[in-house]
Design an enzyme around this catalytic site. Structure first.
Site, short mmCIF file in Angstrom:
data_model
loop_
_atom_site.label_atom_id
_atom_site.label_comp_id
_atom_site.label_asym_id
_atom_site.label_seq_id
_atom_site.Cartn_x
_atom_site.Cartn_y
_atom_site.Cartn_z
N GLY A 186 0.77 -1.22 0.06
CA GLY A 186 0.07 -0.09 0.21
C GLY A 186 0.85 1.41 -0.09
O GLY A 186 1.90 1.21 -0.41
N HIS B 95 2.22 4.70 -4.96
CA HIS B 95 3.13 5.97 -5.65
C HIS B 95 3.32 5.45 -7.11
O HIS B 95 2.71 4.46 -7.54
CB HIS B 95 4.50 6.28 -5.04
CG HIS B 95 5.19 5.15 -4.63
ND1 HIS B 95 5.87 4.45 -5.92
CD2 HIS B 95 5.60 4.51 -3.64
CE1 HIS B 95 6.59 3.48 -5.38
NE2 HIS B 95 6.49 3.47 -4.01
N HIS C 169 4.31 1.94 -7.96
CA HIS C 169 3.35 1.13 -8.01
C HIS C 169 2.46 1.11 -9.15
O HIS C 169 1.84 0.31 -9.87
CB HIS C 169 2.34 1.12 -6.58
CG HIS C 169 3.29 0.95 -5.58
ND1 HIS C 169 3.38 1.84 -4.70
CD2 HIS C 169 3.69 -0.30 -4.90
CE1 HIS C 169 4.05 1.39 -3.48
NE2 HIS C 169 4.38 0.26 -3.78
N GLY D 80 9.32 -4.78 -8.60
CA GLY D 80 10.18 -3.59 -9.04
C GLY D 80 11.64 -3.86 -8.97
O GLY D 80 11.93 -4.40 -7.79
N LYS E 250 13.49 -1.81 -7.90
CA LYS E 250 13.90 -0.71 -6.59
C LYS E 250 14.25 -1.72 -5.65
O LYS E 250 15.24 -1.35 -4.80
CB LYS E 250 12.72 -0.10 -6.30
CG LYS E 250 12.71 0.37 -4.99
CD LYS E 250 13.49 1.73 -4.57
CE LYS E 250 13.13 2.23 -3.23
NZ LYS E 250 12.73 1.28 -2.09
N ASP E 251 13.60 -2.75 -5.41
CA ASP E 251 14.14 -3.97 -4.51
C ASP E 251 14.46 -5.17 -5.04
O ASP E 251 13.87 -6.24 -5.26
CB ASP E 251 12.61 -4.24 -3.58
CG ASP E 251 11.75 -3.08 -3.08
OD1 ASP E 251 12.39 -2.61 -1.94
OD2 ASP E 251 11.03 -2.45 -3.70
N SER F 144 7.58 4.25 -0.59
CA SER F 144 6.44 4.83 0.42
C SER F 144 7.14 5.28 1.53
O SER F 144 6.48 6.20 2.33
CB SER F 144 5.71 3.54 0.77
OG SER F 144 5.26 2.77 -0.22
P1 AMP Z 1 6.21 -2.15 -1.51
O1 AMP Z 1 4.87 -1.65 -1.62
O2 AMP Z 1 7.12 -1.45 -1.11
O3 AMP Z 1 6.24 -3.58 -0.85
O4 AMP Z 1 6.20 -2.58 -2.91
C1 AMP Z 1 5.56 -3.20 -4.01
C2 AMP Z 1 6.12 -3.50 -5.32
O5 AMP Z 1 6.50 -2.06 -5.85
C3 AMP Z 1 7.62 -4.16 -5.14
O6 AMP Z 1 7.74 -4.89 -6.09
C4 AMP Z 1 8.38 -2.85 -5.29
O7 AMP Z 1 9.67 -3.28 -5.80
C5 AMP Z 1 7.72 -2.11 -6.20
N1 AMP Z 1 8.17 -0.78 -5.93
C6 AMP Z 1 8.40 -0.05 -5.07
N2 AMP Z 1 8.91 1.11 -5.32
C7 AMP Z 1 9.33 1.13 -6.66
C8 AMP Z 1 9.90 2.08 -7.22
N3 AMP Z 1 10.28 3.06 -7.19
N4 AMP Z 1 9.95 1.89 -8.98
C9 AMP Z 1 9.47 0.40 -9.41
N5 AMP Z 1 8.86 -0.50 -8.50
C10 AMP Z 1 8.79 -0.10 -7.12
#
Ligand code: AMP
Length: 279
Positions: free
Chosen positions: A28, A31, A34, A144, A146-147, A183
């Site tokens: 959640g 941004h 996502h 993503g 990013k991770d 986030s």
């Molecule tokens: P999170 O909500 O932070 O657990 O992320 C959910 C998904 O969004 C994961 O696959 C992250 O790698 C991806 N994600 C988060 N930030 C970014 C970003 N800046 N660019 C691309 N993917 C992202």
């Protein structure tokens, strides 16, 4: 757009739908990163499922689980705009009922980088992703870069456990000044937000240095020094081989080996990660 908070409700919907199911798991506080995941997946599947679940098992003691940002109304508005078919929003109790006791752990790629500084983190990630895969039963799932370590760990789990799911990743979505969207960026003070783009700038500078043939150890040492001089507290600044995240043995960057320059730092109280993929 359907919204389900129980596994039973989701499962009964899942049994009625046909065609390919694309899945984007998130915690959640959605941004533009996502949004890009949802957009890419929308083009690629018949039914698009988004999950919003702040997974407690991937937070270590003393991390920000309780104050992790929650923006559910905004998340649902984004999901609607991005033409999500179904949002799965389970409660903690639904996912981890009292007496819950089964975990899945990848043992190699989970060790370096964030694995060293966030003990148990990837065990929590692989457990929740496998549980969500079993509930959602997607054809494809999108993550993503990013991770990036998280993606490579999940990709390995999918291969090792013979899961019939196509997993892919998209490049990191960034602010115009280079800061990777996260986030957690809302935790940054105004001054920290001004400094934060230096993280990516320094990663790119050190990438260029490696491509110019400077020794790996020197490049990493200079990178850590530059970050420290720019007020970042460095947890790691490392170059590893892809996709198995092993140490590079050569003195300089090999031309025939994909690799990742990855870093985690604290800027004040906020932990930031970023990376560049090479070759
Ligand atoms: P999170 O909500 O932070 O657990 O992320 C959910 C998904 O969004 C994961 O696959 C992250 O790698 C991806 N994600 C988060 N930030 C970014 C970003 N800046 N660019 C691309 N993917 C992202």
């Amino acid at each position: 757009m359907k919204k389900f908070s129980t596994i039973a409700e989701f499962t009964s919907w899942r049994k009625q739908i046909s065609g390919t199911v694309g899945f984007v798991p998130t915690m959640g506080a959605l941004h533009a990163g996502h949004k890009e995941l949802l957009r890419q997946m929308r083009k690629d599947c018949d039914q698009l499922v988004l999950s919003v679940f702040v997974n407690p098992t991937q937070f270590c003691a003393a991390e920000d689980f309780l104050k992790y940002p929650k923006t559910l109304e905004n998340d649902l508005a984004i999901a609607q705009i991005e033409k999500v078919d179904c949002v799965f929003l389970p409660s903690n109790e639904e996912i981890y009922p009292t007496s819950y006791s089964t975990y899945v752990e990848e043992l190699n790629l989970s060790q370096p980088l964030c694995g060293t500084f966030r003990p148990g983190h990837f065990k929590g990630v692989t457990t929740i992703v496998l549980k969500l895969f079993n509930i959602i039963k997607p054809t494809k799932a999108l993550f993503g870069l990013k991770d990036a370590q998280q993606f490579f760990v999940i990709q390995k789990m999918v291969k090792d456990l013979n899961l019939d799911i196509q997993v892919d990743a998209i490049p990191t979505v960034r602010e115009p000044d280079g800061l990777a969207l996260s986030s957690r960026n809302i935790y940054l003070s105004n001054l920290e937000r001004e400094r934060a783009p230096f993280l990516y700038k320094i990663l790119k500078e050190q990438e260029r240095t490696l491509l110019n043939g400077e020794r790996i150890t020197e490049t990493l040492r200079h990178g850590i020094q530059k970050l420290t001089d720019a007020s970042f507290q460095v947890q790691y600044f490392e170059l590893l081989k892809l996709p198995l995240l092993e140490k590079l043995e050569s003195l300089t960057l090999p031309t025939d080996q994909p690799s990742m320059l990855a870093t985690a730092v604290f800027l004040g109280k906020t932990r930031l990660i970023d990376n560049v993929l090479m070759g």
